[in-house]
Design an enzyme around this catalytic site. Structure first.
Site, PDB file in Angstrom:
ATOM      1  N   ASN A   1       0.876  -1.174   0.000  1.00 14.37           N
ATOM      2  CA  ASN A   1       0.000   0.000   0.000  1.00 14.37           C
ATOM      3  C   ASN A   1       0.911   1.222   0.000  1.00 14.37           C
ATOM      4  O   ASN A   1       1.496   1.566   1.016  1.00 14.37           O
ATOM      5  CB  ASN A   1      -0.902  -0.030   1.248  1.00 14.37           C
ATOM      6  CG  ASN A   1      -1.736   1.234   1.382  1.00 14.37           C
ATOM      7  OD1 ASN A   1      -1.745   2.088   0.495  1.00 14.37           O
ATOM      8  ND2 ASN A   1      -2.445   1.354   2.488  1.00 14.37           N
TER       9      ASN A   1
ATOM     10  N   LYS B   1       0.177   4.219  -0.260  1.00 16.46           N
ATOM     11  CA  LYS B   1      -0.429   5.419   0.351  1.00 16.46           C
ATOM     12  C   LYS B   1      -0.187   6.646  -0.547  1.00 16.46           C
ATOM     13  O   LYS B   1      -0.209   6.507  -1.762  1.00 16.46           O
ATOM     14  CB  LYS B   1       0.087   5.597   1.787  1.00 16.46           C
ATOM     15  CG  LYS B   1      -0.121   4.315   2.608  1.00 16.46           C
ATOM     16  CD  LYS B   1       0.049   4.471   4.090  1.00 16.46           C
ATOM     17  CE  LYS B   1      -0.206   3.125   4.766  1.00 16.46           C
ATOM     18  NZ  LYS B   1      -0.150   3.189   6.217  1.00 16.46           N
TER      19      LYS B   1
ATOM     20  N   HIS C   1      -9.564   1.190   4.864  1.00 17.99           N
ATOM     21  CA  HIS C   1      -8.286   1.335   5.570  1.00 17.99           C
ATOM     22  C   HIS C   1      -8.492   2.251   6.781  1.00 17.99           C
ATOM     23  O   HIS C   1      -9.286   3.189   6.719  1.00 17.99           O
ATOM     24  CB  HIS C   1      -7.228   1.918   4.620  1.00 17.99           C
ATOM     25  CG  HIS C   1      -5.852   1.853   5.204  1.00 17.99           C
ATOM     26  ND1 HIS C   1      -5.398   2.781   6.116  1.00 17.99           N
ATOM     27  CD2 HIS C   1      -4.848   0.958   5.033  1.00 17.99           C
ATOM     28  CE1 HIS C   1      -4.168   2.449   6.474  1.00 17.99           C
ATOM     29  NE2 HIS C   1      -3.815   1.355   5.834  1.00 17.99           N
TER      30      HIS C   1
ATOM     31  N   GLU D   1      -6.839   4.582   7.925  1.00 20.82           N
ATOM     32  CA  GLU D   1      -6.603   6.005   7.671  1.00 20.82           C
ATOM     33  C   GLU D   1      -7.838   6.642   7.033  1.00 20.82           C
ATOM     34  O   GLU D   1      -8.165   7.797   7.297  1.00 20.82           O
ATOM     35  CB  GLU D   1      -5.349   6.175   6.788  1.00 20.82           C
ATOM     36  CG  GLU D   1      -4.086   5.952   7.614  1.00 20.82           C
ATOM     37  CD  GLU D   1      -2.908   5.365   6.866  1.00 20.82           C
ATOM     38  OE1 GLU D   1      -2.879   5.433   5.624  1.00 20.82           O
ATOM     39  OE2 GLU D   1      -2.007   4.810   7.534  1.00 20.82           O
TER      40      GLU D   1
ATOM     41  N   GLU E   1      -5.537  -4.912  10.400  1.00 23.13           N
ATOM     42  CA  GLU E   1      -4.521  -3.871  10.576  1.00 23.13           C
ATOM     43  C   GLU E   1      -4.757  -3.150  11.904  1.00 23.13           C
ATOM     44  O   GLU E   1      -5.539  -2.188  11.962  1.00 23.13           O
ATOM     45  CB  GLU E   1      -4.608  -2.859   9.423  1.00 23.13           C
ATOM     46  CG  GLU E   1      -4.263  -3.450   8.076  1.00 23.13           C
ATOM     47  CD  GLU E   1      -3.554  -2.441   7.181  1.00 23.13           C
ATOM     48  OE1 GLU E   1      -2.567  -2.832   6.543  1.00 23.13           O
ATOM     49  OE2 GLU E   1      -3.956  -1.269   7.135  1.00 23.13           O
TER      50      GLU E   1
ATOM     51  N   GLY F   1       2.491   2.174  10.783  1.00 22.41           N
ATOM     52  CA  GLY F   1       3.446   3.262  10.665  1.00 22.41           C
ATOM     53  C   GLY F   1       4.158   3.601  11.965  1.00 22.41           C
ATOM     54  O   GLY F   1       4.810   4.631  12.069  1.00 22.41           O
TER      55      GLY F   1
ATOM     56  N   SER G   1       3.373  -2.331  10.236  1.00 17.86           N
ATOM     57  CA  SER G   1       4.827  -2.419  10.430  1.00 17.86           C
ATOM     58  C   SER G   1       5.401  -3.776  10.046  1.00 17.86           C
ATOM     59  O   SER G   1       6.278  -4.307  10.739  1.00 17.86           O
ATOM     60  CB  SER G   1       5.204  -2.045  11.866  1.00 17.86           C
ATOM     61  OG  SER G   1       4.809  -0.706  12.147  1.00 17.86           O
TER      62      SER G   1
HETATM   63  P1  13P Z   1       3.008   0.262   7.665  1.00 18.63           P
HETATM   64  O1  13P Z   1       3.498  -0.991   7.055  1.00 18.63           O
HETATM   65  O2  13P Z   1       3.748   1.481   7.227  1.00 18.63           O
HETATM   66  O3  13P Z   1       2.882   0.148   9.161  1.00 18.63           O
HETATM   67  O4  13P Z   1       1.509   0.492   7.116  1.00 18.63           O
HETATM   68  C1  13P Z   1       0.613  -0.540   7.196  1.00 18.63           C
HETATM   69  C2  13P Z   1      -0.574  -0.194   6.411  1.00 18.63           C
HETATM   70  O5  13P Z   1      -1.330   0.698   6.752  1.00 18.63           O
HETATM   71  C3  13P Z   1      -0.826  -0.962   5.169  1.00 18.63           C
HETATM   72  O6  13P Z   1      -2.079  -0.698   4.654  1.00 18.63           O
END
Ligand code: 13P
Length: 263
Positions: A13, A15, A98, A100, A170, A176, A216
């Site tokens: 992803n 982002k 997601h 976010e 997740e 992150g 992560s």
């Molecule tokens: P990270 O791998 O940066 O923690 O992000 C995970 C994520 O949100 C994947 O969709």
């Protein structure tokens, strides 16, 4: 119903990162480094990069996804992108719900349910995300939160309609942050999600349900996560922006997995 093997899937992803040039370069590097990966490998890229990445990876084993969609087919929805437009641009997959999107942009379980319906109608493979916050985990609400997200997000579908579904666990506290759920923590939740899928859609459905872990994931911890019996793949954020790290995750090494079927 088609039988779906629980084939592992490693999805990146990206982002809101990378220029078009960087996107093409990264996609090509990942393509070349994951040709013999044990499972499916997908890149979920920003809307603006979909068409150029589609061209760059044409004819390869890589799958291409978007990070969101809108449920309307067309119309006056400024700023939104439909499932049909994603397919037209070259997508086969789409991330839905997601954390976010849920946290920063107000995506509700109801919206996620509508987006899922639109994705399935367009034959996109939906990657539906669920996960608890740190506060929810600390107050021991993890399972009730996940149960609610799953029931509301997947409401109103027959098991056969959801055959293409991919779930992603997740935990918000692991995204992150560099704090990964331990393999045991992730396995506990994945097993719970599979049991919930069984309650909602039957044991045969649950046995074939792919559930990815995200939060992560790195080249260093991927093998141990992938060795867990209910972890079928990874949704990778930060580490998916580096070709070598992402390729190492996609080329994960675990003892042979017994295939399970959705029947
Ligand atoms: P990270 O791998 O940066 O923690 O992000 C995970 C994520 O949100 C994947 O969709």
């Amino acid at each position: 119903m088609t039988l779906n093997l629980r084939k592992p899937m490693i999805a990146g992803n990206w982002k809101m990162h990378l220029s078009l040039g960087q996107s093409v370069e990264l996609a090509k590097s990942v393509r070349d480094a994951t040709e013999n990966a044990p499972g499916e490998v997908a890149l979920c890229v920003p809307f603006t990069a979909i068409a150029v990445v589609a061209e760059a990876i044409k004819g390869s084993h890589l799958r291409l996804g978007a990070q969101d969609l809108y449920w309307g087919a067309q119309g006056a929805f400024t700023g939104e992108i439909s499932a049909g437009q994603l397919v037209d641009a070259g997508c086969s997959h789409v991330i839905i719900g997601h954390s976010e999107r849920r946290r920063l942009f107000g995506d509700s379980d109801d919206w996620i349910n509508r987006k899922l319906k639109a994705a399935l109608a367009a034959k996109l493979i939906p990657i539906v995300c669920v996960g608890e916050t740190l506060e929810e985990r600390k107050s021991e609400k993890t399972f009730s939160i996940l149960e609610g997200q799953l029931a509301a997000g997947l409401k109103g579908f027959a098991p056969a309609e959801l055959a293409p579904l991919v779930l992603a666990y997740e935990p918000v506290w692991a995204i992150g942050t560099g704090v990964t759920a331990t393999p045991a923590q992730a396995q506990e939740v994945h097993a719970f999600l599979r049991r919930q899928a069984g309650k909602l859609f039957g044991d045969g459905f649950a046995a074939g349900q792919r559930i990815l872990y995200g939060g992560s994931v790195t080249a260093e911890n991927a093998d141990n996560l992938m060795a867990q019996p209910d972890i079928d793949g990874a949704l990778v954020g930060g580490a998916s922006l580096k070709a070598a790290a992402f390729a190492r995750i996609a080329n994960f090494q675990v003892p042979a997995r017994a295939p399970a079927r959705r029947g």
